[in-house]
Each structure stands twice: as structure tokens, then as C-alpha cells.
Design an enzyme around this catalytic site. Structure first.
Site, PDB file in Angstrom:
ATOM      1  N   MET A 139       0.837  -1.200   0.000  1.00  0.00           N
ATOM      2  CA  MET A 139       0.000   0.000   0.000  1.00  0.00           C
ATOM      3  C   MET A 139       0.874   1.254   0.000  1.00  0.00           C
ATOM      4  O   MET A 139       0.418   2.351   0.326  1.00  0.00           O
ATOM      5  CB  MET A 139      -0.930  -0.001   1.218  1.00  0.00           C
ATOM      6  CG  MET A 139      -1.900  -1.176   1.187  1.00  0.00           C
ATOM      7  SD  MET A 139      -3.408  -0.882   2.104  1.00  0.00           S
ATOM      8  CE  MET A 139      -2.761  -0.682   3.744  1.00  0.00           C
ATOM      9  N   GLU A 143      11.879  -0.434   5.224  1.00  0.00           N
ATOM     10  CA  GLU A 143      12.793  -1.570   5.008  1.00  0.00           C
ATOM     11  C   GLU A 143      12.067  -2.917   4.999  1.00  0.00           C
ATOM     12  O   GLU A 143      12.528  -3.865   4.379  1.00  0.00           O
ATOM     13  CB  GLU A 143      13.889  -1.589   6.079  1.00  0.00           C
ATOM     14  CG  GLU A 143      14.977  -0.546   5.879  1.00  0.00           C
ATOM     15  CD  GLU A 143      15.653  -0.635   4.517  1.00  0.00           C
ATOM     16  OE1 GLU A 143      15.962  -1.746   4.054  1.00  0.00           O
ATOM     17  OE2 GLU A 143      15.861   0.430   3.893  1.00  0.00           O
ATOM     18  N   GLY A 144      10.951  -3.011   5.721  1.00  0.00           N
ATOM     19  CA  GLY A 144      10.179  -4.262   5.730  1.00  0.00           C
ATOM     20  C   GLY A 144       9.694  -4.592   4.324  1.00  0.00           C
ATOM     21  O   GLY A 144       9.875  -5.709   3.827  1.00  0.00           O
ATOM     22  N   HIS A 145       9.096  -3.597   3.669  1.00  0.00           N
ATOM     23  CA  HIS A 145       8.622  -3.815   2.291  1.00  0.00           C
ATOM     24  C   HIS A 145       9.805  -4.128   1.360  1.00  0.00           C
ATOM     25  O   HIS A 145       9.724  -5.005   0.501  1.00  0.00           O
ATOM     26  CB  HIS A 145       7.938  -2.554   1.746  1.00  0.00           C
ATOM     27  CG  HIS A 145       6.721  -2.126   2.504  1.00  0.00           C
ATOM     28  ND1 HIS A 145       6.687  -0.995   3.275  1.00  0.00           N
ATOM     29  CD2 HIS A 145       5.486  -2.675   2.580  1.00  0.00           C
ATOM     30  CE1 HIS A 145       5.479  -0.852   3.801  1.00  0.00           C
ATOM     31  NE2 HIS A 145       4.725  -1.857   3.407  1.00  0.00           N
ATOM     32  N   GLN A 187     -10.302  -2.645   2.132  1.00  0.00           N
ATOM     33  CA  GLN A 187      -9.823  -3.358   3.321  1.00  0.00           C
ATOM     34  C   GLN A 187      -9.816  -2.484   4.569  1.00  0.00           C
ATOM     35  O   GLN A 187      -9.399  -2.921   5.635  1.00  0.00           O
ATOM     36  CB  GLN A 187      -8.447  -3.978   3.059  1.00  0.00           C
ATOM     37  CG  GLN A 187      -7.287  -3.010   2.969  1.00  0.00           C
ATOM     38  CD  GLN A 187      -6.013  -3.723   2.558  1.00  0.00           C
ATOM     39  OE1 GLN A 187      -5.905  -4.234   1.442  1.00  0.00           O
ATOM     40  NE2 GLN A 187      -5.038  -3.802   3.455  1.00  0.00           N
ATOM     41  N   GLY A 217       4.681 -10.441   3.760  1.00  0.00           N
ATOM     42  CA  GLY A 217       5.446 -10.361   4.999  1.00  0.00           C
ATOM     43  C   GLY A 217       4.784 -11.122   6.137  1.00  0.00           C
ATOM     44  O   GLY A 217       3.561 -11.116   6.282  1.00  0.00           O
ATOM     45  N   GLN A 267      -2.956 -12.344   7.463  1.00  0.00           N
ATOM     46  CA  GLN A 267      -3.162 -11.974   6.053  1.00  0.00           C
ATOM     47  C   GLN A 267      -2.436 -12.962   5.141  1.00  0.00           C
ATOM     48  O   GLN A 267      -2.986 -13.432   4.133  1.00  0.00           O
ATOM     49  CB  GLN A 267      -2.633 -10.555   5.826  1.00  0.00           C
ATOM     50  CG  GLN A 267      -2.515 -10.163   4.369  1.00  0.00           C
ATOM     51  CD  GLN A 267      -2.089  -8.722   4.201  1.00  0.00           C
ATOM     52  OE1 GLN A 267      -2.874  -7.812   4.402  1.00  0.00           O
ATOM     53  NE2 GLN A 267      -0.848  -8.497   3.819  1.00  0.00           N
ATOM     54  N   SER A 278       6.376  -0.556  10.449  1.00  0.00           N
ATOM     55  CA  SER A 278       5.010  -0.414   9.964  1.00  0.00           C
ATOM     56  C   SER A 278       4.783   1.026   9.534  1.00  0.00           C
ATOM     57  O   SER A 278       5.321   1.958  10.149  1.00  0.00           O
ATOM     58  CB  SER A 278       4.031  -0.767  11.094  1.00  0.00           C
ATOM     59  OG  SER A 278       2.749  -0.235  10.800  1.00  0.00           O
ATOM     60  N   ARG A 300       2.286   2.650   9.975  1.00  0.00           N
ATOM     61  CA  ARG A 300       1.515   3.360  10.994  1.00  0.00           C
ATOM     62  C   ARG A 300       2.399   3.859  12.147  1.00  0.00           C
ATOM     63  O   ARG A 300       1.938   4.671  12.943  1.00  0.00           O
ATOM     64  CB  ARG A 300       0.392   2.474  11.530  1.00  0.00           C
ATOM     65  CG  ARG A 300      -0.700   2.271  10.484  1.00  0.00           C
ATOM     66  CD  ARG A 300      -1.899   1.531  11.018  1.00  0.00           C
ATOM     67  NE  ARG A 300      -3.000   1.562  10.076  1.00  0.00           N
ATOM     68  CZ  ARG A 300      -3.363   0.543   9.297  1.00  0.00           C
ATOM     69  NH1 ARG A 300      -2.716  -0.596   9.332  1.00  0.00           N
ATOM     70  NH2 ARG A 300      -4.385   0.666   8.461  1.00  0.00           N
TER      71      ARG A 300
HETATM   72  P1  AMP Z   1       1.295  -3.006   3.455  1.00  0.00           P
HETATM   73  O1  AMP Z   1       1.867  -1.947   2.580  1.00  0.00           O
HETATM   74  O2  AMP Z   1       1.256  -2.629   4.893  1.00  0.00           O
HETATM   75  O3  AMP Z   1       0.012  -3.564   2.925  1.00  0.00           O
HETATM   76  O4  AMP Z   1       2.331  -4.222   3.403  1.00  0.00           O
HETATM   77  C1  AMP Z   1       2.707  -4.784   2.183  1.00  0.00           C
HETATM   78  C2  AMP Z   1       3.486  -6.043   2.449  1.00  0.00           C
HETATM   79  O5  AMP Z   1       4.631  -5.737   3.250  1.00  0.00           O
HETATM   80  C3  AMP Z   1       2.684  -7.085   3.233  1.00  0.00           C
HETATM   81  O6  AMP Z   1       2.967  -8.373   2.711  1.00  0.00           O
HETATM   82  C4  AMP Z   1       3.206  -6.927   4.635  1.00  0.00           C
HETATM   83  O7  AMP Z   1       3.087  -8.095   5.414  1.00  0.00           O
HETATM   84  C5  AMP Z   1       4.667  -6.598   4.366  1.00  0.00           C
HETATM   85  N1  AMP Z   1       5.281  -5.921   5.515  1.00  0.00           N
HETATM   86  C6  AMP Z   1       4.829  -4.836   6.177  1.00  0.00           C
HETATM   87  N2  AMP Z   1       5.624  -4.542   7.220  1.00  0.00           N
HETATM   88  C7  AMP Z   1       6.606  -5.488   7.225  1.00  0.00           C
HETATM   89  C8  AMP Z   1       7.744  -5.744   8.053  1.00  0.00           C
HETATM   90  N3  AMP Z   1       8.032  -4.982   9.103  1.00  0.00           N
HETATM   91  N4  AMP Z   1       8.534  -6.794   7.756  1.00  0.00           N
HETATM   92  C9  AMP Z   1       8.247  -7.603   6.687  1.00  0.00           C
HETATM   93  N5  AMP Z   1       7.204  -7.407   5.863  1.00  0.00           N
HETATM   94  C10 AMP Z   1       6.396  -6.365   6.124  1.00  0.00           C
END
Ligand code: AMP
Length: 280
Positions: free
Chosen positions: A30, A35-37, A61, A147, A153, A185, A187
Site C-alpha cells: 500500500m 525496510e520491511g517492504h 480493506q 510479509g 493476512q 510499519s 503506521r
Molecule cells: P502493506 O503496505 O502494509 O500492505 O504491506 C505490504 C506487504 O509488506 C505485506 O505483505 C506486509 O506483510 C509486508 N510488511 C509490512 N511490514 C513489514 C515488516 N516490518 N517486515 C516484513 N514485511 C512487512
């Protein structure tokens, strides 16, 4: 790196890539990437010739009282980050194209969508599965990377992939954390520095449970009690939505934890709802 905003152009590009024998990985996001993404993009790059990162803040969602309108958007920065992480195509569809007028078809994973997060966010997973099914149909990936941060999810989407027979490899990549343990995150940016520190209560609670299980305490009631105490000590204002100990794939609750149990929790802190989880 290429940016595609039209669904038809994305479909064409995916078909052409497949015709040239290239494998495609999809990383749905989104936006407002951290760094997670980016770890998902790097993981995707390892297993496919072309990595498509989608950016779509999916209205379906979000609940009526949730943060859809104020959800952080930062397209320019996202592009630079995706490019640096090795992404090849950024797909940024418009909401009106994904959900044209009179849209009325949804994908629902019946059971797994109803527990944990599903209890507090009744339409959430229906929105997630519908949009990801559409993204799979448009980009035709050979591999899709999600993730572990959003553990339920990932399990719901894995079930959808299996049930609908999408011919792709489903990868769940590990959660990336800040130095102090807070799961990255989008958020987190809603917090002040002091609140941000308190947000570590989820991580501390999970680590406490993990240590207790390692030391032989497996009774879920005892584990939950200790986790609640840790959360209260770190953040007296935190409101716990749930703490759950479940089997990994089935999300069935367990009364005794072991190495295969996953502990997940949701906590509301200064009006921000945070989730986290850990394998014990
Ligand atoms: P989002 O943009 O929040 O919908 O997340 C997109 C993807 O990034 C989803 O598969 C999440 O699970 C993953 N994601 C978000 N935060 C993290 C994180 N801290 N570590 C690993 N993956 C993440």
C-alpha cells in the site's frame, strides 16, 4: 524501472514478459515503503527475472472508522526505494479502475478470515483477498511475496492461492524490525517519540512469551497473564484487543504452546492499532 498506471498496459506487459520466458514476482503493497517492504522486493528479486511492486491503498480493506483517508502516501520516495531495492515495474492502479462503478464481486476465504483480526475488522480480509486476486489476475506472477508481519493476512492469502488454484509460489518473508524490536510499519509514523517507545510493548510481550516457552512454561493462560503485565508496565495506556496462541496454518487456538505455536496480538495505543506476532 518502469511505472505502469493502467490495468490494460500492465496485463499486456505481463503477457509479453511471459512470452519472452521471463518469470515474474509480485510484491503487493500500500506504499509508504520502509525496510520491511524492501526486504520483500529483495527476496522477490532472488527468485524471479522481473519484480513487480504494486502500490495501491485499497479502500475495501479499511473499515468505515479506519484510517483510509489519512493513510500515509509518498509515491516519489517509494519509487526511488523500489528502484534501489531492485524492483523492475511499479504498478500503481487507480481505485476507480480496480473497483469500477457497480463492482460487486468479492473473494472470501470463509473460515480463516473470521478469527483474530477478522473479529475486530469484519470486512478487512474480504477486501485484501479481493484486491490480491485482482492483482494476481492482472500481473500473472510466478511467485508472490508477503510479509510475516501480517501473519494472518499471509495465511488467508495462501489459502486463497491454494483454493483458487493460482499457479504460483507463495512466499512468506520474515518480519523486519527496528533496532529496539518494534516491527516496522507505516503506521509507526503516527507516534510521537515517547509514544513510539511505548509501542515496543508488543515486541517485549512476544519475547517474554518466547523466553517462557523456552524455559518450559507452556500453559497459555500463564503466558497471556505475563504478556499483559509486560504490556501494562511498558505502556499503561495500551488497550489489548487480543492475545492469541494458535497453530500456524489453521489458526486454531491451542491451550499449551510449543515451538510450532504462533503468538499474535493486537494492541491499540494512542488511537493507533498495532499488530505483531512471533513463532515461539
Ligand atoms: P502493506 O503496505 O502494509 O500492505 O504491506 C505490504 C506487504 O509488506 C505485506 O505483505 C506486509 O506483510 C509486508 N510488511 C509490512 N511490514 C513489514 C515488516 N516490518 N517486515 C516484513 N514485511 C512487512
Amino acid at each position: 524501472m518502469q511505472t505502469i498506471r493502467s490495468i490494460t498496459k500492465m496485463q499486456k506487459a505481463a503477457k509479453q514478459l511471459a512470452a519472452r520466458g521471463k518469470t515474474i514476482a509480485l510484491v503487493p503493497t500500500m506504499g509508504n515503503l520502509h525496510e520491511g517492504h524492501l526486504s520483500l522486493v529483495k527476496r522477490a528479486k532472488k527468485s524471479a527475472d522481473v519484480v513487480i511492486v504494486s502500490i495501491f491503498v485499497n479502500p475495501k480493506q479499511f473499515g468505515p472508522k479506519e484510517d483510509y483517508k489519512k493513510y500515509p502516501r509518498d509515491e516519489k520516495n517509494d519509487m526511488a526505494r523500489i528502484k534501489k531495492a531492485g524492483g523492475d515495474i511499479v504498478f500503481i492502479p487507480k481505485a476507480i479502475d480496480i473497483y469500477p462503478d457497480n463492482f460487486q464481486t468479492y473473494v472470501t476465504v470463509e473460515k480463516l478470515s473470521k478469527t483474530l483480526e477478522g473479529k475486530s475488522r469484519p470486512q478487512h480480509f474480504r477486501g485484501v483477498t479481493t484486491v490480491v486476486a485482482k492483482l494476481f489476475n492482472i500481473t500473472r506472477p510466478d511467485i508472490a511475496v508477503f510479509g510475516a508481519k501480517d501473519f494472518q493476512q499471509a495465511i488467508v492469502l495462501k489459502q486463497m492461492t491454494r483454493d483458487l488454484g493460482y499457479p504460483l509460489k507463495f512466499v512468506i518473508a520474515p518480519t523486519v524490525r527496528e533496532k529496539d524490536g518494534l516491527a516496522m510499519s507505516s503506521r509507526n509514523r503516527y507516534f510521537t517519540a515517547e509514544q513510539r517507545h511505548q509501542a515496543c510493548c508488543l515486541y517485549y510481550a512476544l519475547r517474554t512469551a518466547q523466553e517462557m516457552v523456552k524455559s518450559g512454561i507452556k500453559d497459555v493462560r500463564a503466558l497471556k497473564g505475563e504478556m499483559r503485565a509486560v504490556i501494562k508496565a511498558t505502556s499503561p495506556k495500551a488497550k489489548i484487543d487480543y492475545i492469541a496462541f494458535t497453530e500456524f496454518d489453521s489458526l486454531k487456538p491451542v491451550s499449551r504452546a510449543d515451538k510450532s505455536t504462533i503468538c499474535s496480538l493486537a494492541v491499540r495505543l494512542y488511537n493507533v492499532r498495532l499488530i505483531d506476532n512471533m513463532r515461539l
